[in-house]
Write an enzyme that holds these catalytic residues in place. Structure first.
Site, short mmCIF file in Angstrom:
data_model
loop_
_atom_site.label_atom_id
_atom_site.label_comp_id
_atom_site.label_asym_id
_atom_site.label_seq_id
_atom_site.Cartn_x
_atom_site.Cartn_y
_atom_site.Cartn_z
N GLY A 80 0.82 -1.22 0.00
CA GLY A 80 0.00 0.00 0.00
C GLY A 80 0.84 1.26 0.00
N SER A 83 2.62 5.05 -5.47
CA SER A 83 3.53 4.21 -6.24
C SER A 83 4.22 4.94 -7.39
CB SER A 83 2.76 3.00 -6.78
OG SER A 83 1.73 3.42 -7.65
N TYR A 144 9.14 10.34 -4.32
CA TYR A 144 8.65 8.95 -4.20
C TYR A 144 9.79 8.01 -3.78
CZ TYR A 144 7.43 4.30 -6.00
OH TYR A 144 7.24 2.94 -6.14
N ARG A 182 14.44 0.12 -21.31
CA ARG A 182 14.83 0.17 -19.89
C ARG A 182 14.34 -1.07 -19.16
NH1 ARG A 182 11.76 1.84 -15.56
NH2 ARG A 182 12.97 2.20 -13.67
P1 NAI Z 1 -0.72 0.83 -7.15
O1 NAI Z 1 -0.66 2.33 -7.09
O2 NAI Z 1 -1.49 0.21 -8.25
O3 NAI Z 1 -1.27 0.27 -5.77
C1 NAI Z 1 -1.06 0.90 -4.54
C2 NAI Z 1 -2.31 0.74 -3.71
O4 NAI Z 1 -2.11 1.44 -2.47
C3 NAI Z 1 -3.56 1.34 -4.37
O5 NAI Z 1 -4.58 0.38 -4.46
C4 NAI Z 1 -3.96 2.50 -3.46
O6 NAI Z 1 -5.36 2.66 -3.32
C5 NAI Z 1 -3.31 2.10 -2.14
N1 NAI Z 1 -3.00 3.30 -1.34
C6 NAI Z 1 -2.33 4.40 -1.72
N2 NAI Z 1 -2.28 5.29 -0.73
C7 NAI Z 1 -2.95 4.74 0.32
C8 NAI Z 1 -3.24 5.19 1.63
N3 NAI Z 1 -2.81 6.39 2.07
N4 NAI Z 1 -3.95 4.37 2.43
C9 NAI Z 1 -4.38 3.17 1.99
N5 NAI Z 1 -4.13 2.68 0.76
C10 NAI Z 1 -3.41 3.47 -0.07
O7 NAI Z 1 0.80 0.35 -7.16
P2 NAI Z 1 1.37 -1.07 -7.61
O8 NAI Z 1 1.95 -0.96 -8.95
O9 NAI Z 1 0.40 -2.13 -7.34
O10 NAI Z 1 2.61 -1.22 -6.60
C11 NAI Z 1 2.44 -1.81 -5.33
C12 NAI Z 1 3.62 -1.41 -4.47
O11 NAI Z 1 4.83 -1.84 -5.08
C13 NAI Z 1 3.73 0.08 -4.24
O12 NAI Z 1 4.15 0.32 -2.91
C14 NAI Z 1 4.82 0.50 -5.21
O13 NAI Z 1 5.53 1.64 -4.74
C15 NAI Z 1 5.70 -0.74 -5.26
N6 NAI Z 1 6.39 -0.88 -6.53
C16 NAI Z 1 5.70 -1.30 -7.64
C17 NAI Z 1 6.36 -1.45 -8.84
C18 NAI Z 1 5.70 -2.01 -10.05
O14 NAI Z 1 6.39 -2.37 -11.01
N7 NAI Z 1 4.37 -2.09 -10.09
C19 NAI Z 1 7.80 -1.12 -8.96
C20 NAI Z 1 8.40 -0.66 -7.73
C21 NAI Z 1 7.71 -0.56 -6.57
C1 15L Z 2 7.91 2.00 -9.57
O1 15L Z 2 8.35 2.20 -8.45
C2 15L Z 2 6.48 2.19 -9.89
O2 15L Z 2 5.65 1.88 -8.79
C3 15L Z 2 6.01 1.41 -11.10
O3 15L Z 2 4.77 1.96 -11.53
C4 15L Z 2 7.01 1.37 -12.24
O4 15L Z 2 6.99 2.55 -12.93
C5 15L Z 2 8.41 1.04 -11.75
O5 15L Z 2 8.78 1.73 -10.56
C6 15L Z 2 9.52 1.28 -12.79
O6 15L Z 2 10.57 1.81 -12.43
O7 15L Z 2 9.34 0.87 -13.95
#
Ligand code: NAI
Ligand code: 15L
Length: 273
Positions: A80, A83, A144, A182
């Protein structure tokens, strides 16, 4: 989904935060395999609970809600929070206050292990011609990435002071396929994400460990040598997509900071787009 589970260990109750998000929706059915009850939380809608699931909405910046969330939980997968690069107030609430609330609740409720979704943007200002290991200093590429560096330091402090274990996974790009050049270096398949999260949950001793979340890509900027004790073995590789990605993106502007630094477009992203 993996054809055979990455571990035979089962937790009585796992908590998945950020369960309504992109990776949360991916991990929701997968993590159910490893626990009797999967508690799902988000501030966004999570739909209805499937068998073996319980839904508990919470805003991470709400201390009382987060304290309730951690009641009778054996381990947490913390996805959570914000992101991408967003206005500071949102990052402050979700990623700074949210992390502080989560760890304090874990201490008060006796939760022993957290898997923290950190990000490659903790080190996004290293260059793409450098190989970074998990002991090198952070170089966040924005607020971030800075908030994720704070999260890792907070996890370290809770390990040193209170013995709460964390694996901070600096996730690269976890998407169905690498979308650009990338991502040939940063890609983490969803199956490897499951393998990594399960390894982080089940490794016997982790203290506070940091590991980059990447598949077995031929091109890599990250060295996970210091995290071998976690026992993560990626099975996928971006290389099967290489020809298609290179055909789609033939030109690279070598003066563009997005092509120079590991964080890609994040190094020049502003909270307003
Ligand atoms: P996302 O943005 O789709 O999901 C994050 C979730 O956290 C959302 O459902 C949102 O409603 C919830 N959220 C945000 N602020 C909140 C708050 N204050 N209270 C309660 N819930 C809250 O992001 P995604 O892609 O699913 O990523 C999940 C995690 O992994 C994140 O922490 C992100 O930083 C990390 N991450 C993801 C990457 C990726 O490739 N998708 C890459 C690097 C890190
Ligand atoms: C992140 O940290 C983001 O949550 C994800 O949306 C991607 O953009 C990823 O990094 C990335 O570096 O590709």
């Amino acid at each position: 989904m993996l054809t055979s589970p990455a571990s035979t260990l089962r937790f009585p109750r796992l908590l998945l935060t950020g369960a309504a998000g992109f990776l949360g929706r991916e991990l929701r059915p997968r993590l159910k395999t490893y626990c009797d009850v999967l508690r799902l939380s988000d501030r966004a809608d999570l739909g209805t609970a499937n068998p073996g699931e319980e839904i508990q909405p919470a805003a991470l910046e709400n201390k009382a809600q987060v304290l309730n969330l951690l009641t009778q939980v054996d381990a947490v997968v913390h996805l959570g929070g914000i992101s991408t690069e967003q206005p500071w107030d949102d990052i402050l609430a979700g990623n700074i206050m949210g992390m502080a609330n989560l760890y304090e609740a874990a201490r008060l409720k006796g939760v022993q292990r957290i898997v923290f979704a950190s990000s490659n943007h903790v080190t996004g200002f290293y260059r793409q011609d450098e190989v970074v290991n998990t002991r090198m200093p952070p170089k966040p590429d924005g607020f971030y990435g800075l908030s994720k560096a704070f999260g890792e330091d907070l996890a370290q402090m809770y390990w040193d002071r209170w013995g709460i274990e964390t694996v901070s996974i600096r996730i690269g790009s976890s998407t169905p396929e690498p979308k650009d050049r990338r991502m040939l270096a940063t890609w983490l398949s969803h199956d490897d994400l499951e393998r990594l999260v399960v390894a982080a949950l089940t490794a016997p001793i982790v203290g506070h460990s940091i590991i980059y979340g990447m598949s077995d890509n031929q091109t890599t900027w990250w060295d996970n040598t210091q995290a071998q004790h976690i026992g993560y073995r990626p099975q996928d590789s971006s290389d099967v997509f290489r020809a298609a990605v290179e055909a789609r993106q033939q030109h690279i502007d070598r003066q563009d900071p997005a092509a120079i630094y590991q964080g890609g477009a994040f190094v020049k992203a502003t909270p307003h787009g």
